[in-house]
Structure formats: structure tokens, C-alpha cells
Design a protein around this motif. Structure first.
Motif, PDB file in Angstrom:
ATOM      1  N   MET A   1     -52.014  20.307   2.151  1.00 43.13           N
ATOM      2  CA  MET A   1     -51.691  19.274   1.350  1.00 43.13           C
ATOM      3  C   MET A   1     -50.019  19.331   1.290  1.00 43.13           C
ATOM      4  O   MET A   1     -49.243  19.967   1.226  1.00 43.13           O
ATOM      5  CB  MET A   1     -52.118  19.686  -0.256  1.00 43.13           C
ATOM      6  N   ARG A   2     -49.543  17.865   1.403  1.00 43.79           N
ATOM      7  CA  ARG A   2     -48.301  17.650   1.489  1.00 43.79           C
ATOM      8  C   ARG A   2     -47.734  17.946   0.010  1.00 43.79           C
ATOM      9  O   ARG A   2     -48.337  17.407  -1.149  1.00 43.79           O
ATOM     10  CB  ARG A   2     -47.700  16.239   1.781  1.00 43.79           C
ATOM     11  N   ASP A   3     -46.422  18.438  -0.221  1.00 49.26           N
ATOM     12  CA  ASP A   3     -45.454  18.558  -1.403  1.00 49.26           C
ATOM     13  C   ASP A   3     -45.601  17.458  -2.200  1.00 49.26           C
ATOM     14  O   ASP A   3     -45.379  15.997  -1.399  1.00 49.26           O
ATOM     15  CB  ASP A   3     -44.353  19.405  -1.589  1.00 49.26           C
ATOM     16  N   ALA A   4     -45.355  17.137  -3.422  1.00 49.60           N
ATOM     17  CA  ALA A   4     -45.208  15.742  -4.193  1.00 49.60           C
ATOM     18  C   ALA A   4     -43.819  15.305  -3.857  1.00 49.60           C
ATOM     19  O   ALA A   4     -43.636  14.168  -3.954  1.00 49.60           O
ATOM     20  CB  ALA A   4     -45.286  16.077  -5.742  1.00 49.60           C
ATOM     21  N   PHE A   5     -42.975  16.217  -3.590  1.00 45.38           N
ATOM     22  CA  PHE A   5     -41.409  15.900  -3.333  1.00 45.38           C
ATOM     23  C   PHE A   5     -41.256  16.264  -1.754  1.00 45.38           C
ATOM     24  O   PHE A   5     -41.430  17.418  -1.340  1.00 45.38           O
ATOM     25  CB  PHE A   5     -40.301  16.491  -4.148  1.00 45.38           C
ATOM     26  N   PRO A   6     -40.287  15.386  -1.195  1.00 50.62           N
ATOM     27  CA  PRO A   6     -39.974  15.537   0.310  1.00 50.62           C
ATOM     28  C   PRO A   6     -38.817  16.614   0.548  1.00 50.62           C
ATOM     29  O   PRO A   6     -38.375  16.905   1.416  1.00 50.62           O
ATOM     30  CB  PRO A   6     -39.592  14.559   0.992  1.00 50.62           C
ATOM     31  N   TRP A   7     -38.333  17.266  -0.744  1.00 50.67           N
ATOM     32  CA  TRP A   7     -37.079  17.995  -0.867  1.00 50.67           C
ATOM     33  C   TRP A   7     -37.730  19.389  -0.938  1.00 50.67           C
ATOM     34  O   TRP A   7     -38.575  20.275  -1.511  1.00 50.67           O
ATOM     35  CB  TRP A   7     -36.144  17.470  -1.982  1.00 50.67           C
ATOM     36  N   PRO A   8     -36.403  20.423  -0.493  1.00 49.58           N
ATOM     37  CA  PRO A   8     -36.948  21.918  -0.981  1.00 49.58           C
ATOM     38  C   PRO A   8     -37.132  22.184  -2.335  1.00 49.58           C
ATOM     39  O   PRO A   8     -36.410  21.518  -3.285  1.00 49.58           O
ATOM     40  CB  PRO A   8     -35.639  22.706  -0.153  1.00 49.58           C
ATOM     41  N   GLN A   9     -37.744  23.279  -2.673  1.00 48.26           N
ATOM     42  CA  GLN A   9     -37.950  23.811  -3.867  1.00 48.26           C
ATOM     43  C   GLN A   9     -37.086  24.923  -4.026  1.00 48.26           C
ATOM     44  O   GLN A   9     -37.426  25.790  -3.084  1.00 48.26           O
ATOM     45  CB  GLN A   9     -39.638  24.122  -4.045  1.00 48.26           C
ATOM     46  N   ILE A  10     -36.592  24.896  -5.217  1.00 49.86           N
ATOM     47  CA  ILE A  10     -35.736  26.121  -5.329  1.00 49.86           C
ATOM     48  C   ILE A  10     -36.063  26.551  -6.820  1.00 49.86           C
ATOM     49  O   ILE A  10     -36.236  25.899  -7.713  1.00 49.86           O
ATOM     50  CB  ILE A  10     -34.262  25.934  -5.107  1.00 49.86           C
ATOM     51  N   ARG A  11     -35.614  27.804  -7.059  1.00 49.28           N
ATOM     52  CA  ARG A  11     -35.489  28.332  -8.390  1.00 49.28           C
ATOM     53  C   ARG A  11     -34.294  28.255  -9.113  1.00 49.28           C
ATOM     54  O   ARG A  11     -33.083  27.943  -8.574  1.00 49.28           O
ATOM     55  CB  ARG A  11     -36.037  29.837  -8.588  1.00 49.28           C
ATOM     56  N   LEU A  12     -34.567  27.498 -10.325  1.00 49.12           N
ATOM     57  CA  LEU A  12     -33.123  27.502 -11.141  1.00 49.12           C
ATOM     58  C   LEU A  12     -32.047  28.550 -11.062  1.00 49.12           C
ATOM     59  O   LEU A  12     -30.793  28.270 -10.877  1.00 49.12           O
ATOM     60  CB  LEU A  12     -33.580  26.800 -12.684  1.00 49.12           C
ATOM     61  N   GLY A  13     -32.534  29.736 -11.250  1.00 51.96           N
ATOM     62  CA  GLY A  13     -31.720  30.930 -11.349  1.00 51.96           C
ATOM     63  C   GLY A  13     -30.927  31.003  -9.787  1.00 51.96           C
ATOM     64  O   GLY A  13     -30.061  31.692  -9.572  1.00 51.96           O
ATOM     65  N   GLU A  14     -31.471  30.305  -8.948  1.00 52.19           N
ATOM     66  CA  GLU A  14     -30.780  30.550  -7.455  1.00 52.19           C
ATOM     67  C   GLU A  14     -29.442  29.780  -7.595  1.00 52.19           C
ATOM     68  O   GLU A  14     -28.542  29.912  -6.543  1.00 52.19           O
ATOM     69  CB  GLU A  14     -31.702  30.020  -6.235  1.00 52.19           C
ATOM     70  N   ILE A  15     -29.301  28.813  -8.297  1.00 48.69           N
ATOM     71  CA  ILE A  15     -28.229  27.904  -8.482  1.00 48.69           C
ATOM     72  C   ILE A  15     -27.409  27.943  -9.500  1.00 48.69           C
ATOM     73  O   ILE A  15     -26.443  27.262  -9.900  1.00 48.69           O
ATOM     74  CB  ILE A  15     -28.756  26.226  -7.937  1.00 48.69           C
ATOM     75  N   CYS A  16     -27.713  28.823 -10.535  1.00 46.36           N
ATOM     76  CA  CYS A  16     -26.771  29.022 -11.735  1.00 46.36           C
ATOM     77  C   CYS A  16     -27.186  30.281 -12.315  1.00 46.36           C
ATOM     78  O   CYS A  16     -28.144  31.070 -11.883  1.00 46.36           O
ATOM     79  CB  CYS A  16     -26.909  27.834 -12.688  1.00 46.36           C
ATOM     80  N   LYS A  17     -26.601  30.711 -13.248  1.00 45.89           N
ATOM     81  CA  LYS A  17     -26.777  31.887 -14.311  1.00 45.89           C
ATOM     82  C   LYS A  17     -27.188  31.173 -15.360  1.00 45.89           C
ATOM     83  O   LYS A  17     -26.313  30.297 -15.992  1.00 45.89           O
ATOM     84  CB  LYS A  17     -25.431  32.690 -14.352  1.00 45.89           C
ATOM     85  N   VAL A  18     -28.554  31.531 -15.972  1.00 47.67           N
ATOM     86  CA  VAL A  18     -28.725  31.169 -17.241  1.00 47.67           C
ATOM     87  C   VAL A  18     -28.511  31.875 -18.464  1.00 47.67           C
ATOM     88  O   VAL A  18     -28.827  33.416 -18.309  1.00 47.67           O
ATOM     89  CB  VAL A  18     -30.380  31.019 -17.140  1.00 47.67           C
ATOM     90  N   VAL A  19     -27.817  31.770 -19.578  1.00 45.31           N
ATOM     91  CA  VAL A  19     -27.333  32.508 -20.497  1.00 45.31           C
ATOM     92  C   VAL A  19     -27.544  32.276 -21.859  1.00 45.31           C
ATOM     93  O   VAL A  19     -28.059  30.733 -22.014  1.00 45.31           O
ATOM     94  CB  VAL A  19     -25.599  32.729 -20.494  1.00 45.31           C
ATOM     95  N   ARG A  20     -27.588  32.601 -22.760  1.00 42.23           N
ATOM     96  CA  ARG A  20     -28.060  32.210 -23.905  1.00 42.23           C
ATOM     97  C   ARG A  20     -26.737  32.359 -24.915  1.00 42.23           C
ATOM     98  O   ARG A  20     -25.937  33.173 -24.814  1.00 42.23           O
ATOM     99  CB  ARG A  20     -29.064  33.295 -24.673  1.00 42.23           C
ATOM    100  N   GLY A  21     -26.834  31.419 -25.992  1.00 40.62           N
ATOM    101  CA  GLY A  21     -25.508  31.464 -26.832  1.00 40.62           C
ATOM    102  C   GLY A  21     -25.582  32.640 -27.638  1.00 40.62           C
ATOM    103  O   GLY A  21     -26.592  33.709 -27.696  1.00 40.62           O
TER     104      GLY A  21
END
Length: 178
Positions: A1-21
Motif C-alpha cells: 500500500m502506498r503512503d498517503a504522502f509522497p514525502w519522507p516521514q520523520i519524528r518531530l523530535g528529529e528536527i527539534c527539541k520539544v521543551v515545556r514552559g
């Protein structure tokens, strides 16, 4: 089955640091709150604006200098996300420097993603985020690990910017009709 999007899937944490106030305690203490040193961003400032408004331009109040040392500073251009309450999962781009309370997560050191594109994508996932939110003290709560583990389709930066511009244009039309 083909992915819904033609783009690579990444985890948000791979492109930023998630911090809490961080919220100075005790809440309301005049040593920390009601000053004029730096704006104080709360969940209400993110969630009580039109869905079509992608950039937050106002805070609810101010902290004193001492209060700012007991909080977390957020910079303009960061994506901020309401991570607690019944409106958790709402994202906006921050338009000013401020401190954020502990009901807000922020994406630091964002790379490879346009903040406006990412805001639109996160907002498209709000219902899913709310359904996955861990139950906190009587209200839903997202932790930074859950946010960092979100998978998203990530087109090239220029394509992200084009998508974000098209969505912003559509929001402008909707806002004009309202």
C-alpha cells in the motif's frame, strides 16, 4: 500500500527539541507575577484566538525579572503548543519574546521545517493528539515525549513554504468572510 504522502516521514523530535514552559510557584505571587519585565504566555493566549490566526501577538500578562528566572524563555518564531487543558494540541507561531507557563510546549532549535507549515500540520492533528493525551489532574495533558514522537510528512523546505502560504491565503479569505 502506498503512503498517503509522497514525502519522507520523520519524528518531530528529529528536527527539534520539544521543551515545556515553566511556571513560577506559588501561582499569583507578586514576587513573580504582575510585573513589567517580560510577557507571560499562557494556554489561553494560544487557544482563545481565531483558528485562522497562526501567529500569536499578545500575552495575557507579565512577569517580574525574578519570575522570568523561574520560567522558560521562548523566542519569536518558535512553534508553541498548548499541552494541557481541553484545548491541548493547538499550535501557533510565537511573534514575540516571552516566558511560557508549564501548560505550553515549544519547539526549540527547529531545523528542516517551516514554522508556519509545522503549525498547520500540528493543528490538523489536534483531535488525534487530544485522544492520545494522558489524563492529568481532571484535564488532558500532552507530555514532551509524546509530542516529540509525532510522525509527520516532511516535504522539502520550499514546498513546505508554498503549502503554508496557500493555507495562509485560504485562512485570510475565511477570516474576511467572517
Amino acid at each position: 500500500m502506498r503512503d498517503a504522502f509522497p514525502w519522507p516521514q520523520i519524528r518531530l523530535g528529529e528536527i527539534c527539541k520539544v521543551v515545556r514552559g515553566g511556571s513560577p510557584r506559588p501561582a499569583g505571587d507578586p514576587r513573580y507575577f504582575g510585573g513589567d519585565f517580560i510577557p507571560w504566555l499562557t494556554v489561553a493566549a494560544i487557544t482563545n484566538v481565531s483558528e485562522s490566526q497562526t501567529v500569536i501577538t499578545d500575552a495575557v500578562g507579565f512577569l517580574t525579572e525574578e519570575g522570568s528566572r523561574r520560567s522558560r524563555r521562548f523566542q519569536p518564531g518558535m512553534v508553541v503548543i498548548a499541552n494541557s487543558g481541553w484545548k491541548c494540541g493547538v499550535a501557533k507561531v510565537l511573534g514575540f519574546e516571552c516566558c511560557g507557563n508549564d501548560g505550553i510546549a515549544a519547539l526549540e532549535n527547529l531545523s528542516a521545517a517551516d514554522p508556519v507549515f509545522l503549525t498547520y500540520w500540528i493543528n490538523s492533528q489536534t483531535e488525534r493528539l487530544r485522544s492520545q493525551a494522558a489524563a492529568g489532574n481532571e484535564q488532558p495533558n500532552l507530555n514532551t515525549g509524546r509530542i516529540a514522537s509525532l510522525c509527520l510528512p516532511l516535504p522539502h523546505l520550499r514546498e513546505q513554504q508554498a503549502i503554508a502560504a496557500a493555507l495562509s491565503d485560504a485562512d485570510g479569505v475565511v477570516a474576511g468572510l467572517e
